[in-house]
Design a protein around this motif. Sequence first.
Motif, PDB file in Angstrom:
ATOM      1  N   GLY A 184      31.815  24.211  16.926  1.00  0.00           N
ATOM      2  CA  GLY A 184      31.956  23.107  17.873  1.00  0.00           C
ATOM      3  C   GLY A 184      33.370  23.020  18.437  1.00  0.00           C
ATOM      4  O   GLY A 184      34.349  23.334  17.761  1.00  0.00           O
ATOM      5  N   PHE A 185      33.478  22.618  19.683  1.00  0.00           N
ATOM      6  CA  PHE A 185      34.773  22.461  20.356  1.00  0.00           C
ATOM      7  C   PHE A 185      34.999  20.990  20.689  1.00  0.00           C
ATOM      8  O   PHE A 185      34.107  20.326  21.219  1.00  0.00           O
ATOM      9  N   THR A 186      36.201  20.501  20.391  1.00  0.00           N
ATOM     10  CA  THR A 186      36.597  19.171  20.841  1.00  0.00           C
ATOM     11  C   THR A 186      37.106  19.304  22.269  1.00  0.00           C
ATOM     12  O   THR A 186      38.105  19.982  22.510  1.00  0.00           O
ATOM     13  N   VAL A 187      36.412  18.675  23.210  1.00  0.00           N
ATOM     14  CA  VAL A 187      36.836  18.712  24.604  1.00  0.00           C
ATOM     15  C   VAL A 187      37.984  17.726  24.781  1.00  0.00           C
ATOM     16  O   VAL A 187      37.869  16.557  24.396  1.00  0.00           O
ATOM     17  N   LEU A 205      32.741  33.565  20.350  1.00  0.00           N
ATOM     18  CA  LEU A 205      33.009  34.960  19.977  1.00  0.00           C
ATOM     19  C   LEU A 205      34.502  35.264  19.868  1.00  0.00           C
ATOM     20  O   LEU A 205      34.892  36.283  19.293  1.00  0.00           O
ATOM     21  N   LEU A 206      35.351  34.418  20.440  1.00  0.00           N
ATOM     22  CA  LEU A 206      36.791  34.670  20.376  1.00  0.00           C
ATOM     23  C   LEU A 206      37.291  34.549  18.945  1.00  0.00           C
ATOM     24  O   LEU A 206      37.021  33.568  18.268  1.00  0.00           O
ATOM     25  N   ASN A 207      38.016  35.547  18.504  1.00  0.00           N
ATOM     26  CA  ASN A 207      38.636  35.476  17.180  1.00  0.00           C
ATOM     27  C   ASN A 207      39.958  34.726  17.249  1.00  0.00           C
ATOM     28  O   ASN A 207      40.537  34.553  18.320  1.00  0.00           O
ATOM     29  N   HIS A 208      40.419  34.314  16.066  1.00  0.00           N
ATOM     30  CA  HIS A 208      41.648  33.522  15.961  1.00  0.00           C
ATOM     31  C   HIS A 208      42.878  34.379  15.735  1.00  0.00           C
ATOM     32  O   HIS A 208      42.835  35.405  15.060  1.00  0.00           O
ATOM     33  N   SER A 209      44.000  33.915  16.291  1.00  0.00           N
ATOM     34  CA  SER A 209      45.322  34.427  15.930  1.00  0.00           C
ATOM     35  C   SER A 209      46.312  33.287  16.066  1.00  0.00           C
ATOM     36  O   SER A 209      46.163  32.424  16.937  1.00  0.00           O
ATOM     37  N   CYS A 210      47.326  33.265  15.191  1.00  0.00           N
ATOM     38  CA  CYS A 210      48.400  32.279  15.331  1.00  0.00           C
ATOM     39  C   CYS A 210      49.404  32.730  16.390  1.00  0.00           C
ATOM     40  O   CYS A 210      50.375  32.030  16.667  1.00  0.00           O
ATOM     41  N   CYS A 211      49.163  33.905  16.981  1.00  0.00           N
ATOM     42  CA  CYS A 211      49.928  34.405  18.144  1.00  0.00           C
ATOM     43  C   CYS A 211      48.923  34.662  19.264  1.00  0.00           C
ATOM     44  O   CYS A 211      48.693  35.814  19.654  1.00  0.00           O
ATOM     45  N   TYR A 241      42.448  28.594  16.713  1.00  0.00           N
ATOM     46  CA  TYR A 241      41.474  27.582  16.304  1.00  0.00           C
ATOM     47  C   TYR A 241      42.144  26.296  15.841  1.00  0.00           C
ATOM     48  O   TYR A 241      41.470  25.274  15.681  1.00  0.00           O
ATOM     49  N   ILE A 242      43.431  26.345  15.568  1.00  0.00           N
ATOM     50  CA  ILE A 242      44.112  25.237  14.887  1.00  0.00           C
ATOM     51  C   ILE A 242      45.431  24.907  15.576  1.00  0.00           C
ATOM     52  O   ILE A 242      45.897  25.659  16.433  1.00  0.00           O
ATOM     53  N   ASP A 243      46.048  23.792  15.173  1.00  0.00           N
ATOM     54  CA  ASP A 243      47.380  23.421  15.640  1.00  0.00           C
ATOM     55  C   ASP A 243      48.380  24.393  15.031  1.00  0.00           C
ATOM     56  O   ASP A 243      48.451  24.549  13.806  1.00  0.00           O
ATOM     57  N   ARG A 254      43.947  25.515   6.233  1.00  0.00           N
ATOM     58  CA  ARG A 254      43.046  24.909   7.228  1.00  0.00           C
ATOM     59  C   ARG A 254      41.980  25.913   7.688  1.00  0.00           C
ATOM     60  O   ARG A 254      40.798  25.580   7.788  1.00  0.00           O
ATOM     61  N   LEU A 255      42.377  27.152   7.941  1.00  0.00           N
ATOM     62  CA  LEU A 255      41.440  28.175   8.392  1.00  0.00           C
ATOM     63  C   LEU A 255      40.399  28.473   7.316  1.00  0.00           C
ATOM     64  O   LEU A 255      39.213  28.653   7.619  1.00  0.00           O
ATOM     65  N   ARG A 256      40.831  28.524   6.071  1.00  0.00           N
ATOM     66  CA  ARG A 256      39.889  28.776   4.970  1.00  0.00           C
ATOM     67  C   ARG A 256      38.908  27.625   4.818  1.00  0.00           C
ATOM     68  O   ARG A 256      37.716  27.825   4.581  1.00  0.00           O
TER      69      ARG A 256
END
Length: 412
Positions: A184-187, A205-211, A241-243, A254-256
């Motif tokens: 889910g996405f917070t708009v 489908l987009l994967n996460h990166s902190c960069c 995905y995160i701040d 948070r990711l875990r």
Amino acid sequence: MMESEGIAGIEQFDSPGKGRGLRVSRAYGVGELLFSCPAYSYVLSVNERGFICEQCFTRKKGLAKCGKCKKAFYCNVNCQKKNWPMHKLECHAMCAFGENWCPSETVRLVARIIARLRHQRERSPSEKLLSLRDMESHMEDMDNEKRELNEAHIAGLHHFYSKHLDFPDHQALLTLFSQVHCNGFTVEDEELSNLGLAIFPDIALLNHSCCPNVIVTYRGINAEVRAVQEISQGQEIYTSYIDLLYPTEDRIERLRDVYYFSCDCKECSTKSMDKQKLKVRKLSDEISQKEIRDMLLEMCELSIDKMSTVFDDSNIYILHMMYQAMGICIFNEDYDGGVRYGEKVMKPYTVLYPAYSLNIASMYLKMGRLYMALDKKSTGINAFQKALAIMEVVYGKDHAYVTELKQEIRGE
């Protein structure tokens, strides 16, 4: 269902160690739109009712309310008619339950997804690359607390929607709530205020990166993916995905907890920003991470003045406290106080966040409006222009937020 039609310039692939992912089949420059995705399903936050159209998420004055429930608001009759297949799930229930109608946003969203799935015969424009049914659920990774939360959501769904909706079996409901939990996405608007909750299968489908090399923003009920770094042909697309303000250990936790993986990006491997994010003023004895965390547990009881004798101004925990203090000042219409705290937050933000960050843009917007309220016009315009430079990249130059800010700068 028909086969997926794909998206020009974007291809799905197996990302090493990450499962499914997306990469570009041509190069993209900073600020360029990679693709957009309409929401498969979405709900407006109850707090925004009366200010934003339930159908198109346009913020405007003079919205027309639903004649029956008096709770939903629309731009016009056209928006109301388009929204009726979803609003009817709630309209009668809100009338029947009155003040006791209180399903969570997650329950509301799942109810709408179920209603749409019942009548869907082919892939929607939101599923060019991935169907909603194929989204990851991580059912096997859930702990007892999350399982209990899903059961509570299912109970809420039956309680508020049973008269107007036929439900799939219990296991299918568990899977669907798990999928929404992970995907889910917070708009959000340009100041990162929560407008509602939505599902965008292709963007899941987009994967996460902190960069990250892309950022996801919203144009009404459409999500847009724009480059915030130069992306070479064949390169994988990463969002966050995160701040990203918090240090590596906090981000990984948070990711875990929410997404069930650990990040191995360059920043998580090198922890290059952690020293500054957890910086302390020079003390006679070396301070340990445990002592820092013990001090942070008492944060709610400490004033910012007391904390500042220990923490450097760029420490993210005192930044968080100052950001909260800024919000309280604004709420109390103490604009001088808001500016005082905002200026302390602004400089570290520009160092700790990526260059094209919505967090930085929203701070420049807030600061600009504070300066304007204090008749510091030139300083306000300068802050707006800095926000604009970021927003033109992350939203695109033709976005309504960008147009409105330009009008604000011109004093219109």
